[in-house]
Design an enzyme around this catalytic site. Structure first.
Site, PDB file in Angstrom:
ATOM      1  N   CYS A  57       0.767  -1.251   0.034  1.00  0.00           N
ATOM      2  CA  CYS A  57      -0.074   0.029   0.160  1.00  0.00           C
ATOM      3  C   CYS A  57       0.829   1.361  -0.066  1.00  0.00           C
ATOM      4  O   CYS A  57       0.386   2.037  -0.659  1.00  0.00           O
ATOM      5  CB  CYS A  57      -0.944  -0.205   1.211  1.00  0.00           C
ATOM      6  SG  CYS A  57      -1.926  -1.540   1.436  1.00  0.00           S
ATOM      7  N   ASP A  89      -4.425  -3.158   6.378  1.00  0.00           N
ATOM      8  CA  ASP A  89      -5.557  -3.474   6.730  1.00  0.00           C
ATOM      9  C   ASP A  89      -5.906  -4.905   6.093  1.00  0.00           C
ATOM     10  O   ASP A  89      -6.365  -6.034   6.731  1.00  0.00           O
ATOM     11  CB  ASP A  89      -7.016  -2.675   6.567  1.00  0.00           C
ATOM     12  CG  ASP A  89      -6.744  -1.594   7.366  1.00  0.00           C
ATOM     13  OD1 ASP A  89      -5.930  -1.267   8.179  1.00  0.00           O
ATOM     14  OD2 ASP A  89      -7.942  -0.802   7.441  1.00  0.00           O
ATOM     15  N   CYS A 130      -2.507   3.580   2.685  1.00  0.00           N
ATOM     16  CA  CYS A 130      -3.418   2.704   3.178  1.00  0.00           C
ATOM     17  C   CYS A 130      -4.291   3.327   4.023  1.00  0.00           C
ATOM     18  O   CYS A 130      -4.171   4.381   4.499  1.00  0.00           O
ATOM     19  CB  CYS A 130      -2.581   1.573   4.066  1.00  0.00           C
ATOM     20  SG  CYS A 130      -3.697  -0.135   4.231  1.00  0.00           S
ATOM     21  N   CYS A 202      -5.248  -1.137  -1.927  1.00  0.00           N
ATOM     22  CA  CYS A 202      -6.291  -2.149  -2.625  1.00  0.00           C
ATOM     23  C   CYS A 202      -7.233  -1.303  -3.943  1.00  0.00           C
ATOM     24  O   CYS A 202      -7.504  -0.506  -3.748  1.00  0.00           O
ATOM     25  CB  CYS A 202      -7.199  -2.538  -1.658  1.00  0.00           C
ATOM     26  SG  CYS A 202      -6.446  -3.505  -0.361  1.00  0.00           S
ATOM     27  N   GLU A 452     -12.832  -4.740  11.235  1.00  0.00           N
ATOM     28  CA  GLU A 452     -13.602  -4.927   9.765  1.00  0.00           C
ATOM     29  C   GLU A 452     -14.160  -6.313   9.883  1.00  0.00           C
ATOM     30  O   GLU A 452     -13.086  -7.230  10.138  1.00  0.00           O
ATOM     31  CB  GLU A 452     -12.627  -4.290   8.772  1.00  0.00           C
ATOM     32  CG  GLU A 452     -12.661  -2.959   8.891  1.00  0.00           C
ATOM     33  CD  GLU A 452     -11.848  -2.589   7.534  1.00  0.00           C
ATOM     34  OE1 GLU A 452     -11.366  -1.343   7.522  1.00  0.00           O
ATOM     35  OE2 GLU A 452     -11.129  -3.283   6.730  1.00  0.00           O
ATOM     36  N   SER A 478     -14.771  -3.520   5.656  1.00  0.00           N
ATOM     37  CA  SER A 478     -13.889  -2.892   4.646  1.00  0.00           C
ATOM     38  C   SER A 478     -14.543  -2.342   3.777  1.00  0.00           C
ATOM     39  O   SER A 478     -15.957  -2.748   3.593  1.00  0.00           O
ATOM     40  CB  SER A 478     -12.911  -4.222   4.254  1.00  0.00           C
ATOM     41  OG  SER A 478     -12.493  -3.847   3.134  1.00  0.00           O
TER      42      SER A 478
END
Length: 566
Positions: A57, A89, A130, A202, A452, A478
């Site tokens: 990230c 995460d 991130c 992501c 999450e 998430s």
């Protein structure tokens, strides 16, 4: 020391640290590590980043920092670089390590604030990546209220699996498919190898990319920079220009307090709702509003989302990975359509000194792109965020409405006291159509850290239960979560909230159009809360649990007021 800029007074707080005979010791430290005497007379610009090699990230942060510093120096400023932490995460998801994630937002914000206060930076450039790093940096600069540019380091490119684009959310759902017998372990291994190819956060409209868009909509990031993917050759070149943006912001005295207005928060909320963004944006915008002393509530999110069309076809509910938005024309295309449709106020000030409307006016949309629809032909006439209230969530709860999916559900509660127990039940196929999976004691205090539930929700979707099973939690989700999943249930179980009084088999009703979540047959005043022993009793997590407030107010540290210094 106060100097006169082109548009008025410009405070050079660095002079307190570096000017005068009595500051010779301080200058000596710096001159002996490479700063010249002339360097120390120039504006000092802090360059913060969150580089680690514990995940993809933030892997490019140091490269971007070099470019930013070069740009600052070329504009006759003196950059000073430092780094802070970042929790990945996607890597810690589904483990006890995820408890550290939301806590890290406060640690990152504190560390940036403390460096800026201690070293008297005149201005800042903060490179984020991130999930928690973007809201944390925004919170920090709101506290110190000095000119600051926030810059997102970019999304990862999509992976390719069986001739289709995949992102991190897909591999979480693949675990559920293996459990259901619709995917083999060999196929899972193949997807694991290709899903996240290289540096970048992501690759869907998950939390990191949602907050990237939020920063541009708020005006804290230059429009057009954040949506450039991490490994796009354009990224480093554009990063160098951020030095000029920071130096101009210093001259023009473009402080966060001038940018973070009520209108800015309305614009950011509309961008989240229009893009199908992460529910975490609610939590983070509430926290930032607290720091900026702007009155903004859960009700505002729901009201703005109701009137904002969903115009982006982005993962997890849509077809496209985040890089496709950049190829289509970037966040500027989304914002320009919302401005033209009257859903975003284009007069809002941005960090470049332009209005948001002027900054978006030059956006170049790729002919034939399908990522961003028009406001006249949206994917949905309402936005993707919904706030639900009722006897199960008297202070509110949050869900995300997919392009297509379940909007109402009635079923028996299946009670789990932690995420691990819930995932075990889902993967063991003990959850059946009609169930409402309840995961409690995962709130800000009870977790602590409000984990999450992506591993659970993805397993539900991967097993093909997305149209018949819902999940309710005082934890959070998430940005990769999809399906009818209700989080941020407040008050949480740990403080006696109704979710802690539910019993196995209680009927729960969820009605998204009616904005209601309730256990209609339960009188919670006649029940005691289920008690669970604290997960930790010492250290950072325990300290956080003592101070943190309700998710309905952003999970900020209770009793601590936002502050600014001259």
């Amino acid at each position: 020391m106060v100097e006169t800029g082109r548009s008025g007074p410009q405070t050079r707080v660095s002079r307190t640290l570096l000017e005068g005979m009595e500051r010779a010791p301080a200058r000596s430290y710096l001159r002996n590590i490479g700063y010249s005497k002339d360097d120390l007379t120039r504006p000092i610009v802090g360059v913060a980043h969150c580089w680690t090699d514990t995940s993809p990230c933030n892997l490019n942060h140091r490269d971007l920092a070099v470019a930013v510093k070069r740009g600052i120096s070329r504009q006759h400023g003196t950059p000073m670089e430092f780094s802070t932490i970042a929790i990945a995460d996607g890597i810690v998801m589904g483990t006890a390590g995820m408890r550290a994630s939301l806590v890290s937002r406060e640690v990152i914000a504190d560390s940036i604030e403390l460096m800026a206060r201690g070293h008297y930076f005149d201005a800042m450039v903060c490179i984020t990546g991130c999930d928690k790093t973007s809201p944390a940096a925004a919170m920090a600069v709101a506290r110190i209220d000095r000119p600051a540019v926030l810059a997102y380091s970019g999304t990862v490119m999509p992976g390719c699996f069986q001739d289709r684009d995949v992102a991190s959310g897909d591999i979480y759902e693949a675990v559920g498919k293996v459990a259901a017998g619709t995917m083999t372990l060999a196929e899972l291994d193949q997807m694991e190898e290709v899903a996240c190819p290289g540096a970048g956060a992501c690759g869907g409209q998950y939390t990191a990319n949602t907050m990237s868009m939020v920063l541009e909509a708020l005006g804290l990031s230059p429009v057009g920079f954040n949506s450039i993917p991490a490994l796009d050759p354009e990224k480093v070149g554009r990063a160098e220009r951020l030095g000029a943006v920071a130096m101009n912001a210093l001259v023009q005295d473009l402080r966060p307090s001038r940018i973070l207005t009520r209108v800015a928060f309305e614009n950011a909320t509309a961008a989240v709702a229009a893009s199908g963004g992460s529910t975490n944006a609610v939590l983070h915008l509430l926290a930032l509003a607290h720091e900026a002393r702007v009155n903004f509530t859960l009700g505002d999110f729901d009201e703005i989302s109701r009137r904002t069309p969903l115009i982006c076809d982005l993962k997890p509910s849509g077809r496209f990975a985040a890089n496709a938005l950049h190829e289509a024309g970037g966040t500027a295309v989304v914002l320009r359509r919302l401005i033209d449709g009257g859903h975003v106020d284009g007069s809002a000030l941005t960090i470049t000194g332009e209005s948001l409307g002027d900054a978006c006016a030059s956006a170049v949309e790729r002919p034939g792109q399908e990522v961003v629809a028009s406001v006249d032909a949206p994917f949905s006439t309402g936005g993707s965020l919904a706030v639900l209230w009722g006897n199960l969530a008297p202070e509110g709860s949050v869900t995300k409405i997919a392009h297509h999916g379940l909007l109402q559900h009635r079923g028996p509660a299946r009670i789990f006291e932690c995420e691990e127990d819930a995932i075990d039940a889902v993967l063991a196929r003990r959850i059946v159509p009609g169930d409402v999976v309840v995961v409690r004691h995962e709130g800000p205090k009870g977790g602590p850290g409000m984990r999450e539930m992506l591993q659970v929700t993805s397993a539900i979707m991967g097993e093909g239960l997305g149209d018949s099973v819902t999940l309710v939690t005082d934890g959070r989700f998430s940005g990769a979560t999809r399906g009818l999943m209700v989080g941020h249930v407040s008050p949480e179980a740990a403080v006696g909230g109704p979710i802690g009084k539910l019993r196995e088999g209680d009927i729960i009703e969820i009605d998204v159009p009616g904005r209601r979540i309730a256990a209609p047959d339960v009188d919670f005043s006649q029940r005691d809360s289920h008690h669970r022993e604290p997960y930790v009793r010492s250290g950072a997590l325990a300290h956080y649990a003592l101070l943190v407030g309700s998710a309905s107010e952003g999970a900020v540290l209770a009793g601590l007021e936002a502050a600014s210094i001259p």
